[in-house]
Design a protein around this motif. Structure first.
Motif, PDB file in Angstrom:
ATOM      1  N   VAL A   1      -3.521  -0.499  -1.932  1.00  0.00           N
ATOM      2  CA  VAL A   1      -3.011   0.744  -2.506  1.00  0.00           C
ATOM      3  C   VAL A   1      -1.853   1.249  -1.652  1.00  0.00           C
ATOM      4  CG1 VAL A   1      -3.604   3.098  -3.198  1.00  0.00           C
ATOM      5  CG2 VAL A   1      -5.342   1.285  -3.332  1.00  0.00           C
ATOM      6  N   HIS A   2      -2.052   1.208  -0.343  1.00  0.00           N
ATOM      7  CA  HIS A   2      -1.011   1.691   0.569  1.00  0.00           C
ATOM      8  C   HIS A   2       0.144   0.707   0.700  1.00  0.00           C
ATOM      9  CE1 HIS A   2      -2.848   5.399   1.828  1.00  0.00           C
ATOM     10  NE2 HIS A   2      -4.013   4.759   1.832  1.00  0.00           N
TER      11      HIS A   2
ATOM     12  N   TRP B   1      -2.625   2.457  -7.586  1.00  0.00           N
ATOM     13  CA  TRP B   1      -2.804   3.855  -7.164  1.00  0.00           C
ATOM     14  C   TRP B   1      -4.268   4.276  -7.289  1.00  0.00           C
ATOM     15  CZ3 TRP B   1      -3.926   6.868 -11.627  1.00  0.00           C
ATOM     16  CH2 TRP B   1      -3.552   6.292 -12.847  1.00  0.00           C
TER      17      TRP B   1
ATOM     18  N   CYS C   1       0.629  -6.614  -1.885  1.00  0.00           N
ATOM     19  CA  CYS C   1      -0.822  -6.444  -2.068  1.00  0.00           C
ATOM     20  C   CYS C   1      -1.551  -7.748  -1.769  1.00  0.00           C
ATOM     21  CB  CYS C   1      -1.132  -5.974  -3.492  1.00  0.00           C
ATOM     22  SG  CYS C   1      -0.460  -7.050  -4.776  1.00  0.00           S
TER      23      CYS C   1
ATOM     24  N   LYS D   1       1.606   7.359  -0.288  1.00  0.00           N
ATOM     25  CA  LYS D   1       1.194   6.076   0.263  1.00  0.00           C
ATOM     26  C   LYS D   1       1.607   5.977   1.719  1.00  0.00           C
ATOM     27  CE  LYS D   1       1.050   3.479  -3.975  1.00  0.00           C
ATOM     28  NZ  LYS D   1       1.239   2.188  -4.614  1.00  0.00           N
ATOM     29  N   LYS D   2       0.789   5.286   2.500  1.00  0.00           N
ATOM     30  CA  LYS D   2       1.086   5.190   3.926  1.00  0.00           C
ATOM     31  C   LYS D   2       1.100   3.732   4.381  1.00  0.00           C
ATOM     32  CE  LYS D   2      -0.897   9.692   5.072  1.00  0.00           C
ATOM     33  NZ  LYS D   2      -2.095  10.019   4.273  1.00  0.00           N
TER      34      LYS D   2
ATOM     35  N   LEU E   1       1.359  11.012  -5.567  1.00  0.00           N
ATOM     36  CA  LEU E   1       0.930   9.840  -4.826  1.00  0.00           C
ATOM     37  C   LEU E   1       1.537   9.802  -3.422  1.00  0.00           C
ATOM     38  CD1 LEU E   1      -0.648   7.226  -5.007  1.00  0.00           C
ATOM     39  CD2 LEU E   1       1.377   6.137  -5.940  1.00  0.00           C
TER      40      LEU E   1
ATOM     41  N   CYS F   1       1.365  -1.268  -1.656  1.00  0.00           N
ATOM     42  CA  CYS F   1       2.173  -1.362  -2.883  1.00  0.00           C
ATOM     43  C   CYS F   1       3.321  -0.355  -2.860  1.00  0.00           C
ATOM     44  CB  CYS F   1       1.292  -1.132  -4.103  1.00  0.00           C
ATOM     45  SG  CYS F   1       2.229  -1.114  -5.644  1.00  0.00           S
TER      46      CYS F   1
ATOM     47  N   ALA G   1       3.857   7.792  -9.035  1.00  0.00           N
ATOM     48  CA  ALA G   1       4.656   7.654  -7.812  1.00  0.00           C
ATOM     49  C   ALA G   1       5.988   8.398  -7.899  1.00  0.00           C
ATOM     50  CB  ALA G   1       4.898   6.175  -7.536  1.00  0.00           C
TER      51      ALA G   1
ATOM     52  N   TYR H   1      -9.564   2.660  -8.073  1.00  0.00           N
ATOM     53  CA  TYR H   1      -8.130   2.352  -8.130  1.00  0.00           C
ATOM     54  C   TYR H   1      -7.715   1.798  -9.481  1.00  0.00           C
ATOM     55  CZ  TYR H   1      -9.382   1.987  -3.135  1.00  0.00           C
ATOM     56  OH  TYR H   1      -9.900   2.181  -1.896  1.00  0.00           O
TER      57      TYR H   1
END
Ligand code: SF4
Ligand code: SF4
Ligand code: FES
Ligand code: FES
Lengths: 168, 235
Positions: free
Chosen positions: B199-200, B208, B154, B219-220, B217, B202, B105, B141
């Motif tokens: 995943v998104h 990840w 999460c 993330k959205k 990475l 976090c 990240a 993941y």
């Protein structure tokens, strides 16, 4: 670690302690909110919370497994590990008491220097007691590891425990 | 909607009742630092970054879990708040093992950004260096406990949006860890649908996708917020 090595589900169904738990679950109307009370019943019956018992409770209450595990690990009262490689639970409910549960406990204390709730220094043996495991017809009843022993006498129990300890 | 008057950072505002302080601030362009908040899912007040001062209340309250009330006088950028936010971000870094230079990240991490925002130039607390596992059992993941800040985003996204309830928290104190099912390896979970929402959600490099290389990475989390809003519209 004795968390995974447990009775098969078929054996579990025959275990009188599971009947105690299922009776409790019914009494609580399968309410997920009663999880803690039900875990108490299970912990008292087994001295700890065996994994397959946890799974049974989880299924019955339709709870997410992680929620149950989270609750169990949050409270210090609950334990996931057997207290001792071998566990001997002596029923001290009314029927068993009348039929000589105390004599069994006395003999165990004499032979192994163990009082209920204690574990030997080498962790080989742990002794616990429970109030009526729901097998009064078999009084006095003792649960040695996962085996329910019916109408036992003190000498017999001590011999069986010794055999278990030697075995391991 | 009934309106009430409040004052935030010396500005008078007319706002709708029923909102949290955080919602009101965001709608009015007032910046509030957050970590555990993700728009759309429930708020639990876990990270303590969104603390605000309210006149007449002698402790700091978390903006994400406190509802706005009429005539509140709120301050969001006092020295005290800034001091607390800096402490909080230092504690995050001291609590687990964050090595940004080797993290997936790196450069895109909310925790890293928090460090910059709170002007954290060094950490005054001893690092705990806890022993943490890296769960690589899921086919797609990874969960790296070294980088987890226990925000529980999460947990909530999986339960509230996906409905799978794979995650929860075990133990307490500094032994807390995110778990799937019965502390089962993620790849053996019976509840995870592999949807990827966690995943998104976090905010760090703790969860990840394997198909990613260091620092790449993307993330959205806003996808999750949009998904929730779209579902509401369909109803
Ligand atoms: S991938 Fe989806 S179902 Fe699996 S843990 Fe993450 S949010 Fe839950
Ligand atoms: S894994 Fe990520 S989303 Fe989950 S608690 Fe840790 S930091 Fe938060
Ligand atoms: S009293 Fe021992 S089983 Fe009922
Ligand atoms: S965002 Fe409010 S406590 Fe984390």
């Amino acid at each position: 670690m004795k968390t995974e090595t447990l009775t098969s589900d078929a054996d579990l169904a025959k275990d009188p302690r599971i009947k105690l738990i299922s009776a409790k679950i019914k009494k609580e109307n399968f309410k997920p909110d009663a999880l803690i009370e039900i875990l108490h019943t299970a912990q008292n019956a087994y001295g700890y919370l065996p994994m397959n018992v946890l799974k049974y409770i989880t299924k019955q209450l339709h709870l997410p497994p992680s929620r149950v595990y989270s609750t169990v690990t949050f409270y210090h009262f609950f334990s996931l590990k057997s207290k001792g490689d071998h566990t001997c639970l002596v029923c001290t409910g009314t029927a068993c008491y009348v039929k000589g549960a105390q004599a069994i406990l006395n003999e165990i204390e004499k032979q192994f220097s163990l009082k209920p709730g204690q574990v030997t220094a080498d962790n080989k043996l742990g002794i616990s007691v429970a109030r009526c495991i729901g097998a009064c017809g078999l009084a006095p009843a003792v649960v040695l590891d996962d085996e329910v022993l019916a109408k036992v006498n003190a000498e017999e129990i001590v011999n069986k425990i010794n055999a278990k300890i030697v075995e391991s | 909607m009934a309106k009430i008057s409040v004052n935030i950072d010396e500005k008078n505002l007319e706002v709708e009742v029923g909102k949290t302080i955080l919602e009101v601030c965001r709608e009015n362009g007032i910046e509030i630092l957050t970590m555990c908040h993700l728009k759309g899912i429930s708020d639990v007040g876990a990270c303590r970054l969104c603390l605000v001062e309210i006149e007449g209340v002698n402790k700091l309250l978390s903006a994400c879990t406190t509802k706005i009330a009429a005539n509140m006088i709120i301050r969001t950028k006092t020295e005290k708040i800034k001091r607390y936010q800096r402490i909080t971000s230092e504690l995050f870094f001291a609590e687990r093992n964050h090595v940004c230079s080797v993290c997936v990240a790196n450069g895109k991490c909310d925790l890293q950004k928090l460090g910059y925002k709170t002007e954290m130039d060094h950490i005054r607390y001893p690092y705990l260096f806890p022993e943490c596992e890296v769960d690589t059992s899921h086919p797609w993941y990874v969960l790296d406990h070294n980088r987890c800040i226990m925000c529980t985003r999460c947990v909530r996204v999986c339960a509230e949006v996906e409905g799978a309830h794979n995650w929860n928290v075990m133990n307490r104190g500094n032994k807390v860890r995110i778990i799937s099912d019965f502390n089962t390896p993620w790849g053996e979970s019976e509840t995870c649908t592999s949807c990827g929402k966690c995943v998104h959600a976090c905010p760090t490099g703790a969860i990840w996708p394997k198909a990613i290389v260091q620092g790449q990475l993307e993330k959205k989390p806003e996808m999750i917020t949009e998904l929730i809003e779209k579902r509401k519209m369909n109803l």
